[in-house]
Scaffold this active site. Structure first.
Site, PDB file in Angstrom:
ATOM      1  CG  HIS A 140      -0.337   0.225   2.519  1.00  0.00           C
ATOM      2  ND1 HIS A 140       0.208  -0.792   3.256  1.00  0.00           N
ATOM      3  CD2 HIS A 140      -0.159   1.345   3.251  1.00  0.00           C
ATOM      4  CE1 HIS A 140       0.698  -0.310   4.387  1.00  0.00           C
ATOM      5  NE2 HIS A 140       0.492   0.997   4.402  1.00  0.00           N
TER       6      HIS A 140
HETATM    7  C1  UD1 Z   1      -2.459   5.487   5.627  1.00  0.00           C
HETATM    8  C2  UD1 Z   1      -1.213   6.018   6.276  1.00  0.00           C
HETATM    9  C3  UD1 Z   1      -0.114   4.958   6.212  1.00  0.00           C
HETATM   10  C4  UD1 Z   1      -0.594   3.660   6.803  1.00  0.00           C
HETATM   11  C5  UD1 Z   1      -1.898   3.221   6.157  1.00  0.00           C
HETATM   12  C6  UD1 Z   1      -2.425   2.036   6.895  1.00  0.00           C
HETATM   13  C7  UD1 Z   1      -0.827   8.426   6.094  1.00  0.00           C
HETATM   14  C8  UD1 Z   1      -0.099   9.494   5.386  1.00  0.00           C
HETATM   15  N1  UD1 Z   1      -0.714   7.194   5.579  1.00  0.00           N
HETATM   16  O1  UD1 Z   1      -2.186   5.276   4.251  1.00  0.00           O
HETATM   17  O2  UD1 Z   1       0.999   5.402   6.957  1.00  0.00           O
HETATM   18  O3  UD1 Z   1       0.393   2.686   6.583  1.00  0.00           O
HETATM   19  O4  UD1 Z   1      -2.859   4.282   6.260  1.00  0.00           O
HETATM   20  O5  UD1 Z   1      -3.345   1.325   6.161  1.00  0.00           O
HETATM   21  O6  UD1 Z   1      -1.476   8.670   7.076  1.00  0.00           O
HETATM   22  N2  UD1 Z   1      -9.442   4.616   1.155  1.00  0.00           N
HETATM   23  C9  UD1 Z   1     -10.659   4.001   1.042  1.00  0.00           C
HETATM   24  N3  UD1 Z   1     -11.305   3.636   2.187  1.00  0.00           N
HETATM   25  C10 UD1 Z   1     -10.825   3.866   3.427  1.00  0.00           C
HETATM   26  C11 UD1 Z   1      -9.585   4.494   3.545  1.00  0.00           C
HETATM   27  C12 UD1 Z   1      -8.897   4.867   2.407  1.00  0.00           C
HETATM   28  O7  UD1 Z   1     -11.149   3.766  -0.060  1.00  0.00           O
HETATM   29  O8  UD1 Z   1     -11.485   3.483   4.426  1.00  0.00           O
HETATM   30  C13 UD1 Z   1      -8.704   4.976  -0.072  1.00  0.00           C
HETATM   31  C14 UD1 Z   1      -9.024   6.387  -0.576  1.00  0.00           C
HETATM   32  O9  UD1 Z   1      -9.020   6.373  -1.967  1.00  0.00           O
HETATM   33  C15 UD1 Z   1      -7.828   7.179  -0.069  1.00  0.00           C
HETATM   34  C16 UD1 Z   1      -6.706   6.167  -0.136  1.00  0.00           C
HETATM   35  O10 UD1 Z   1      -7.309   4.921   0.190  1.00  0.00           O
HETATM   36  O11 UD1 Z   1      -7.574   8.325  -0.830  1.00  0.00           O
HETATM   37  C17 UD1 Z   1      -5.556   6.444   0.793  1.00  0.00           C
HETATM   38  O12 UD1 Z   1      -6.016   6.577   2.148  1.00  0.00           O
HETATM   39  P1  UD1 Z   1      -5.152   7.442   3.203  1.00  0.00           P
HETATM   40  O13 UD1 Z   1      -5.728   7.314   4.554  1.00  0.00           O
HETATM   41  O14 UD1 Z   1      -4.932   8.826   2.687  1.00  0.00           O
HETATM   42  O15 UD1 Z   1      -3.743   6.782   3.162  1.00  0.00           O
HETATM   43  P2  UD1 Z   1      -3.336   5.245   3.193  1.00  0.00           P
HETATM   44  O16 UD1 Z   1      -2.693   4.917   1.890  1.00  0.00           O
HETATM   45  O17 UD1 Z   1      -4.494   4.444   3.641  1.00  0.00           O
HETATM   46  N1  UDP Z   2      -4.133  -6.109   8.728  1.00  0.00           N
HETATM   47  C1  UDP Z   2      -5.387  -6.724   8.787  1.00  0.00           C
HETATM   48  N2  UDP Z   2      -5.981  -7.121   7.614  1.00  0.00           N
HETATM   49  C2  UDP Z   2      -5.372  -6.974   6.398  1.00  0.00           C
HETATM   50  C3  UDP Z   2      -4.088  -6.359   6.361  1.00  0.00           C
HETATM   51  C4  UDP Z   2      -3.509  -5.927   7.550  1.00  0.00           C
HETATM   52  O1  UDP Z   2      -5.949  -6.902   9.871  1.00  0.00           O
HETATM   53  O2  UDP Z   2      -5.958  -7.365   5.373  1.00  0.00           O
HETATM   54  C5  UDP Z   2      -3.518  -5.629  10.000  1.00  0.00           C
HETATM   55  C6  UDP Z   2      -2.162  -6.209  10.299  1.00  0.00           C
HETATM   56  O3  UDP Z   2      -2.255  -7.418  11.013  1.00  0.00           O
HETATM   57  C7  UDP Z   2      -1.522  -5.106  11.128  1.00  0.00           C
HETATM   58  C8  UDP Z   2      -2.109  -3.838  10.557  1.00  0.00           C
HETATM   59  O4  UDP Z   2      -3.278  -4.244   9.848  1.00  0.00           O
HETATM   60  O5  UDP Z   2      -1.924  -5.238  12.483  1.00  0.00           O
HETATM   61  C9  UDP Z   2      -1.133  -3.159   9.634  1.00  0.00           C
HETATM   62  O6  UDP Z   2      -1.763  -2.128   8.966  1.00  0.00           O
HETATM   63  P1  UDP Z   2      -1.223  -1.524   7.594  1.00  0.00           P
HETATM   64  O7  UDP Z   2      -0.333  -2.486   6.903  1.00  0.00           O
HETATM   65  O8  UDP Z   2      -2.418  -1.023   6.879  1.00  0.00           O
HETATM   66  O9  UDP Z   2      -0.436  -0.243   8.093  1.00  0.00           O
HETATM   67  P2  UDP Z   2       1.088   0.027   8.545  1.00  0.00           P
HETATM   68  O10 UDP Z   2       1.408  -0.857   9.675  1.00  0.00           O
HETATM   69  O11 UDP Z   2       1.953  -0.181   7.346  1.00  0.00           O
HETATM   70  O12 UDP Z   2       1.083   1.471   8.905  1.00  0.00           O
END
Ligand code: UD1
Ligand code: UDP
Length: 382
Positions: A226
């Protein structure tokens, strides 16, 4: 809820304390669950500590948010700021505006932020700028050194205004010392994400796809992607996945896709018989899969920690990590973002030479209790 009666006996001493707990994105929910449990335990034991759970709404899909509250038994948030998605500045502004409004209506005594997402940074700034509300950063001090990552900016900004640092490693402690933070504000406590992992391990649940794809113990790979550097460019994403498929010797590849990645993945148009693309999994199902996998390929931060604790080989498709102990102590190896590094890593995995790893210091399932114990002491609660 009425405003708490706060008697300031001096610098930090409180007769009664309201703590705000901030969560916005998937990994945050996993990190706050044990902190809430530890606060509730103290409250029930008669300590004058109460909490207010603030969900910023950064993640909002059921399978990125609500499911985690249900599975981990997290109480419903007292407030949801409903910030939603947007550019970095849009999202930051929405979260700050929403949280500031809440604090102006009713301030807290301490704002606890976890991790390194935009919600972490935005709420710490909003709190600090309202009458210098104290900020505690759980997972403070970690650094990747990569300023192209939004998370690195979030970490640096948050730590610049944090009062109490709760850290996961000695490396994080040293990063803070280098930045001039005195030892008196650094509390090396361990990792709350691992508290949740240990607590939930007996409840891990075989997902429905186990039968559907005829999975066998240690005979499949779990992958998650991601990070913008890997997934925001269609050709790069296609190249990475193709290389993983070509290196996997036909083992089933289970790929629960993050919403950020979903659209781009569809645009690549790729399809392979052993690549199983599914939606984000619940925590209990996802970690069952990781626990039983031959290996994990990921660019996540949290998953490298969980794979380390479960002694599952982990390949990270990033050039740097803010969690070096997962490599120096644990099962993680940084492959970088060049797809040509994937095949040699799989060859090493199949030769049986992957390191077994060990568990980093204080990742013992008791971190949240230490954090809340320290807060009670610092604020002189009875
Ligand atoms: C965010 C965090 C990242 C973390 C990740 C965990 C920041 C800058 N990034 O990244 O550090 O590792 O979360 O998963 O805070 N979207 C949906 N549904 C949702 C949420 C997001 O469709 O419920 C889509 C939207 O198109 C959105 C994109 O995902 O624009 C990115 O979401 P965003 O929260 O901005 O950043 P992540 O890539 O999720
Ligand atoms: N996770 C989950 N379901 C998934 C993928 C991840 O429950 O399909 C959990 C995983 O076990 C961990 C957390 O989500 O606890 C990690 O989140 P993510 O990778 O989105 O964010 P990051 O840690 O990179 O910020």
């Amino acid at each position: 809820m009425n405003a708490p009666i706060v008697i300031d006996f001096g610098k930090n001493i409180k007769a009664k304390m309201l703590v705000d707990i901030i969560a916005g994105a998937r990994p945050n929910f996993i990190k706050i669950a044990p902190i809430i449990e530890a606060i509730e335990a103290q409250h029930n034991a008669g300590v004058n500590i109460d909490f207010r759970l603030v969900h910023t709404g950064q993640h909002y899909d059921k399978n990125m948010s609500g499911d985690f509250f249900e599975q981990l038994g997290i109480p419903a948030p007292h407030h949801n700021l409903e910030a939603g998605s947007g550019t970095q500045a849009e999202q930051t502004a929405k979260i700050m505006t929403g949280y500031e409004k809440l604090l102006l209506e009713k301030p807290c005594d301490l704002c606890i932020v976890v991790g390194d997402v935009t919600s972490t940074m935005a709420c710490s700034i909003a709190a600090k700028k309202i009458n210098n509300i104290k900020v505690a950063h759980v997972e403070g001090g970690i650094r990747s050194g990569d300023w192209t990552m939004p998370e690195e900016i979030n970490r640096i900004v948050t730590d610049a205004i944090t009062d109490y640092f709760f850290t996961t490693s000695e490396v994080a402690n040293n990063n803070l010392r280098k930045a001039g933070v005195p030892d008196s504000r650094i509390y090396f406590v361990g990792n709350t994400m691992i508290d949740t992992l240990y607590k939930q391990m007996p409840r891990f649940t075989k997902p429905g796809i186990w039968e559907e794809y005829d999975l066998k113990d240690k005979s499949y790979i779990v992958m998650t992607l991601h990070r913008p550097a890997n997934v925001d460019d269609k050709d790069k994403l296609k190249e990475i996945i193709t290389e993983i498929v070509n290196s996997s010797q036909g083992l089933p590849l289970i790929f629960p896709v993050h919403p950020r990645t979903a659209k781009m993945l569809e645009a690549t148009g790729i399809s392979y018989s052993n690549l199983h693309v599914i939606g984000p999994l619940g925590y209990l199902e996802f970690n069952y899969l990781v626990q039983h996998a031959k290996a994990v390929v990921t660019d996540s931060g949290g998953i490298t920690e969980e794979a380390t604790v479960m002694s599952v080989p982990c390949m990270t498709l990033r050039d740097s990590t803010e969690r070096p102990e997962t490599c120096t102590v644990g099962t993680n190896e940084l492959l970088g973002t060049d797809p040509k590094n994937i095949a040699p890593a799989f060859a090493k995995l199949f030769s049986g030479e992957w390191k077994k790893g060990a568990i980093p210091e204080l990742w013992d399932g008791k971190t949240a209790k230490r954090i809340v114990g320290q807060i009670i002491q610092v604020f002189g609660l009875k």
